[in-house]
Design a protein around this motif. Sequence first.
Motif, PDB file in Angstrom:
ATOM      1  N   ALA A 294      83.235  38.882  81.125  1.00 37.52           N
ATOM      2  CA  ALA A 294      84.171  39.625  80.256  1.00 37.52           C
ATOM      3  C   ALA A 294      85.003  38.721  79.360  1.00 37.52           C
ATOM      4  CB  ALA A 294      85.104  40.463  81.129  1.00 37.52           C
ATOM      5  N   SER A 295      84.786  37.420  79.443  1.00 41.12           N
ATOM      6  CA  SER A 295      85.712  36.508  78.753  1.00 41.12           C
ATOM      7  C   SER A 295      85.448  36.401  77.258  1.00 41.12           C
ATOM      8  CB  SER A 295      85.630  35.121  79.382  1.00 41.12           C
ATOM      9  OG  SER A 295      84.312  34.618  79.292  1.00 41.12           O
ATOM     10  N   ARG A 296      84.215  36.619  76.838  1.00 45.73           N
ATOM     11  CA  ARG A 296      83.912  36.441  75.417  1.00 45.73           C
ATOM     12  C   ARG A 296      82.684  37.274  75.055  1.00 45.73           C
ATOM     13  NH1 ARG A 296      81.692  31.260  77.504  1.00 45.73           N
ATOM     14  NH2 ARG A 296      79.445  31.555  77.375  1.00 45.73           N
TER      15      ARG A 296
ATOM     16  N   ALA B 108      84.562  36.001  84.983  1.00 45.20           N
ATOM     17  CA  ALA B 108      83.814  34.951  84.261  1.00 45.20           C
ATOM     18  C   ALA B 108      84.248  33.627  84.891  1.00 45.20           C
ATOM     19  CB  ALA B 108      84.102  34.957  82.774  1.00 45.20           C
ATOM     20  N   ARG B 109      83.564  32.542  84.526  1.00 42.08           N
ATOM     21  CA  ARG B 109      83.927  31.269  85.153  1.00 42.08           C
ATOM     22  C   ARG B 109      85.178  30.654  84.528  1.00 42.08           C
ATOM     23  NH1 ARG B 109      78.322  28.573  84.165  1.00 42.08           N
ATOM     24  NH2 ARG B 109      78.822  29.710  82.263  1.00 42.08           N
ATOM     25  N   SER B 110      85.308  30.757  83.214  1.00 43.11           N
ATOM     26  CA  SER B 110      86.426  30.086  82.545  1.00 43.11           C
ATOM     27  C   SER B 110      87.702  30.931  82.581  1.00 43.11           C
ATOM     28  CB  SER B 110      86.054  29.799  81.086  1.00 43.11           C
ATOM     29  OG  SER B 110      87.216  29.691  80.303  1.00 43.11           O
TER      30      SER B 110
ATOM     31  N   ASN C 247      77.190  44.911  84.814  1.00 42.19           N
ATOM     32  CA  ASN C 247      76.553  43.603  84.973  1.00 42.19           C
ATOM     33  C   ASN C 247      76.203  43.067  83.596  1.00 42.19           C
ATOM     34  OD1 ASN C 247      76.330  43.142  87.913  1.00 42.19           O
ATOM     35  ND2 ASN C 247      75.144  45.042  87.867  1.00 42.19           N
ATOM     36  N   ASN C 248      77.130  42.291  83.061  1.00 43.03           N
ATOM     37  CA  ASN C 248      76.958  41.791  81.682  1.00 43.03           C
ATOM     38  C   ASN C 248      76.770  40.278  81.627  1.00 43.03           C
ATOM     39  OD1 ASN C 248      77.543  41.713  78.604  1.00 43.03           O
ATOM     40  ND2 ASN C 248      79.157  40.442  79.507  1.00 43.03           N
ATOM     41  N   ALA C 249      77.368  39.534  82.584  1.00 44.03           N
ATOM     42  CA  ALA C 249      77.299  38.061  82.523  1.00 44.03           C
ATOM     43  C   ALA C 249      75.845  37.639  82.386  1.00 44.03           C
ATOM     44  CB  ALA C 249      77.905  37.444  83.777  1.00 44.03           C
TER      45      ALA C 249
ATOM     46  N   ALA D 222      61.858  33.159  80.033  1.00 38.22           N
ATOM     47  CA  ALA D 222      62.580  33.348  81.302  1.00 38.22           C
ATOM     48  C   ALA D 222      63.647  34.425  81.130  1.00 38.22           C
ATOM     49  CB  ALA D 222      63.213  32.032  81.745  1.00 38.22           C
ATOM     50  N   TYR D 223      64.342  34.365  80.020  1.00 38.13           N
ATOM     51  CA  TYR D 223      65.381  35.358  79.712  1.00 38.13           C
ATOM     52  C   TYR D 223      64.761  36.761  79.672  1.00 38.13           C
ATOM     53  CZ  TYR D 223      68.885  37.737  76.762  1.00 38.13           C
ATOM     54  OH  TYR D 223      69.812  38.616  76.245  1.00 38.13           O
ATOM     55  N   ALA D 224      63.628  36.889  78.958  1.00 36.88           N
ATOM     56  CA  ALA D 224      62.967  38.191  78.821  1.00 36.88           C
ATOM     57  C   ALA D 224      62.567  38.738  80.189  1.00 36.88           C
ATOM     58  CB  ALA D 224      61.741  38.056  77.925  1.00 36.88           C
TER      59      ALA D 224
ATOM     60  N   ALA E  36      74.804  35.229  67.854  1.00 38.10           N
ATOM     61  CA  ALA E  36      75.727  34.792  66.793  1.00 38.10           C
ATOM     62  C   ALA E  36      75.891  33.270  66.841  1.00 38.10           C
ATOM     63  CB  ALA E  36      77.076  35.487  66.943  1.00 38.10           C
ATOM     64  N   ARG E  37      75.932  32.712  68.063  1.00 33.98           N
ATOM     65  CA  ARG E  37      76.046  31.238  68.199  1.00 33.98           C
ATOM     66  C   ARG E  37      74.777  30.550  67.711  1.00 33.98           C
ATOM     67  NH1 ARG E  37      78.582  32.407  72.995  1.00 33.98           N
ATOM     68  NH2 ARG E  37      76.770  31.883  74.253  1.00 33.98           N
ATOM     69  N   VAL E  38      73.619  31.129  68.078  1.00 33.92           N
ATOM     70  CA  VAL E  38      72.346  30.550  67.627  1.00 33.92           C
ATOM     71  C   VAL E  38      72.311  30.545  66.096  1.00 33.92           C
ATOM     72  CG1 VAL E  38      69.838  30.934  67.546  1.00 33.92           C
ATOM     73  CG2 VAL E  38      71.049  31.135  69.715  1.00 33.92           C
TER      74      VAL E  38
HETATM   75  N1  NAP Z   1      74.111  38.301  72.005  1.00 39.98           N
HETATM   76  C1  NAP Z   1      73.008  39.014  71.898  1.00 39.98           C
HETATM   77  O1  NAP Z   1      72.366  39.036  70.817  1.00 39.98           O
HETATM   78  C2  NAP Z   1      72.514  39.820  73.073  1.00 39.98           C
HETATM   79  C3  NAP Z   1      71.462  40.733  72.847  1.00 39.98           C
HETATM   80  C4  NAP Z   1      70.999  41.491  73.917  1.00 39.98           C
HETATM   81  C5  NAP Z   1      71.573  41.355  75.165  1.00 39.98           C
HETATM   82  N2  NAP Z   1      72.585  40.454  75.355  1.00 39.98           N
HETATM   83  C6  NAP Z   1      73.152  40.345  76.710  1.00 39.98           C
HETATM   84  O2  NAP Z   1      74.545  40.596  76.667  1.00 39.98           O
HETATM   85  C7  NAP Z   1      75.180  39.907  77.733  1.00 39.98           C
HETATM   86  C8  NAP Z   1      76.359  39.125  77.172  1.00 39.98           C
HETATM   87  O3  NAP Z   1      75.855  38.180  76.265  1.00 39.98           O
HETATM   88  P1  NAP Z   1      76.741  37.499  75.134  1.00 39.98           P
HETATM   89  O4  NAP Z   1      75.874  37.386  73.953  1.00 39.98           O
HETATM   90  O5  NAP Z   1      78.057  38.138  75.036  1.00 39.98           O
HETATM   91  O6  NAP Z   1      76.866  36.025  75.780  1.00 39.98           O
HETATM   92  P2  NAP Z   1      78.069  34.958  75.794  1.00 39.98           P
HETATM   93  O7  NAP Z   1      78.888  35.053  74.567  1.00 39.98           O
HETATM   94  O8  NAP Z   1      77.450  33.648  76.125  1.00 39.98           O
HETATM   95  O9  NAP Z   1      78.962  35.438  77.016  1.00 39.98           O
HETATM   96  C9  NAP Z   1      78.454  35.368  78.324  1.00 39.98           C
HETATM   97  C10 NAP Z   1      79.543  35.751  79.306  1.00 39.98           C
HETATM   98  O10 NAP Z   1      79.020  35.602  80.625  1.00 39.98           O
HETATM   99  C11 NAP Z   1      79.843  34.690  81.373  1.00 39.98           C
HETATM  100  N3  NAP Z   1      79.013  33.962  82.329  1.00 39.98           N
HETATM  101  C12 NAP Z   1      77.925  33.187  82.069  1.00 39.98           C
HETATM  102  N4  NAP Z   1      77.448  32.670  83.215  1.00 39.98           N
HETATM  103  C13 NAP Z   1      78.253  33.127  84.209  1.00 39.98           C
HETATM  104  C14 NAP Z   1      78.277  32.942  85.618  1.00 39.98           C
HETATM  105  N5  NAP Z   1      77.379  32.161  86.253  1.00 39.98           N
HETATM  106  N6  NAP Z   1      79.251  33.558  86.328  1.00 39.98           N
HETATM  107  C15 NAP Z   1      80.178  34.345  85.715  1.00 39.98           C
HETATM  108  N7  NAP Z   1      80.188  34.553  84.386  1.00 39.98           N
HETATM  109  C16 NAP Z   1      79.241  33.953  83.652  1.00 39.98           C
HETATM  110  C17 NAP Z   1      80.500  33.791  80.297  1.00 39.98           C
HETATM  111  O11 NAP Z   1      81.737  33.230  80.722  1.00 39.98           O
HETATM  112  P3  NAP Z   1      81.801  31.762  81.420  1.00 39.98           P
HETATM  113  O12 NAP Z   1      80.856  30.870  80.676  1.00 39.98           O
HETATM  114  O13 NAP Z   1      83.242  31.371  81.318  1.00 39.98           O
HETATM  115  O14 NAP Z   1      81.382  31.996  82.829  1.00 39.98           O
HETATM  116  C18 NAP Z   1      80.766  34.846  79.217  1.00 39.98           C
HETATM  117  O15 NAP Z   1      81.909  35.580  79.532  1.00 39.98           O
HETATM  118  C19 NAP Z   1      74.123  39.013  78.372  1.00 39.98           C
HETATM  119  O16 NAP Z   1      73.644  39.589  79.548  1.00 39.98           O
HETATM  120  C20 NAP Z   1      73.035  38.963  77.315  1.00 39.98           C
HETATM  121  O17 NAP Z   1      71.789  38.746  77.862  1.00 39.98           O
HETATM  122  C21 NAP Z   1      73.062  39.697  74.344  1.00 39.98           C
END
Ligand code: NAP
Length: 280
Positions: free
Chosen positions: A14-16, A37-39, A89-91, A154-156, A195-197
């Motif tokens: 939930a952090s970002r 989240a971890r941070s 379950n979003n992390a 792996a992600y898929a 967005a980061r990529v």
């Molecule tokens: N961005 C896209 O285009 C996209 C598209 C489809 C689906 N998704 C899915 O949406 C979800 C969120 O993605 P996002 O794009 O928002 O990614 P993100 O910006 O990298 O955020 C990931 C979040 O998960 C936390 N996290 C990562 N590893 C963790 C761990 N081991 N324990 C606890 N928290 C953890 C991170 O915080 P910390 O690092 O501080 O732990 C952060 O809050 C993911 O499941 C992703 O697969 C994203």
Amino acid sequence: MRTLEQRTAIITGASRGIGRSLALALGRAGANTVLVARSFTDLEETTAEIRHQGSEVLTIPADVTDAVAQAQIIQAALKRFGALDVLVNNAGQCDVAEFHTMDEKRIRQLLDVNLTAPLLLSRLALPHMLQQRRGHIVMIASVAGVVGTPVLDAYAASKAGMIGFARTLRSSYRGTGVSASAICPGLVDEAGIYARVQQETGVETPKFAGSVTPDQVAQAMLRAIRFDLAELYVNSLPIRPMLLIQMLFPRMAEWLFPRLGADIYRHALREYEHKMRLQS
Ligand SMILES: NC(=O)c1ccc[n+]([C@@H]2O[C@H](COP(=O)([O-])OP(=O)(O)OC[C@H]3O[C@@H](n4cnc5c(N)ncnc54)[C@H](OP(=O)(O)O)[C@@H]3O)[C@@H](O)[C@H]2O)c1
């Protein structure tokens, strides 16, 4: 679950990125939120925003793959708010890599965060939800879990697992008041992994791929919980025809999808490799 007013919702990651928007949306809908989240520093920012909206929030800095932490997250939510109604379950983590170059440890780690942890958290949440005869588990999966997306292997696999899990939970617990949904976003701009990529590699979203904002993903999640929807594919362009093609004509999908933008991460990988060559 028509109303989220005074319901308790755990949101991992939930952090970002997307998770931050999911948490804010649940808070705005009146839910008590438990943010994981971890941070701690990043979590604090989301926490402050939710408090500013006037909702109750509990912050738990933890790694979702840690078994002790998993139990603590569920217990802390119950202790603070007396119930557990929603688990999101979003992390998640994502590697852009040729699969054969990934080391075994990293593959296991990625599957642990993206798939095993959501399953284990759900296992711990379910007894409480069943006792209440009310609960909803949300899996933030991805279009990549359905549509072949090169260099996200792996992600898929983890996202396909999440979709299968949500489908099966719905069947297993039908009639108990407990249900589940899979939310499958396409390319999410503004924040998060894609967005980061984009920022790091300069790749542009292909016209025919469409995109979506974190807020749109959050709105889809709210609809899924309120109206008990099974699977939502969140994208600015219609994606269901692609899913049908993938299911019925997989070889046609292999030919068509790269032309519609499914190759975007492969382009990004080439950019990463190019940058590394320049640096070395
Ligand atoms: N961005 C896209 O285009 C996209 C598209 C489809 C689906 N998704 C899915 O949406 C979800 C969120 O993605 P996002 O794009 O928002 O990614 P993100 O910006 O990298 O955020 C990931 C979040 O998960 C936390 N996290 C990562 N590893 C963790 C761990 N081991 N324990 C606890 N928290 C953890 C991170 O915080 P910390 O690092 O501080 O732990 C952060 O809050 C993911 O499941 C992703 O697969 C994203």
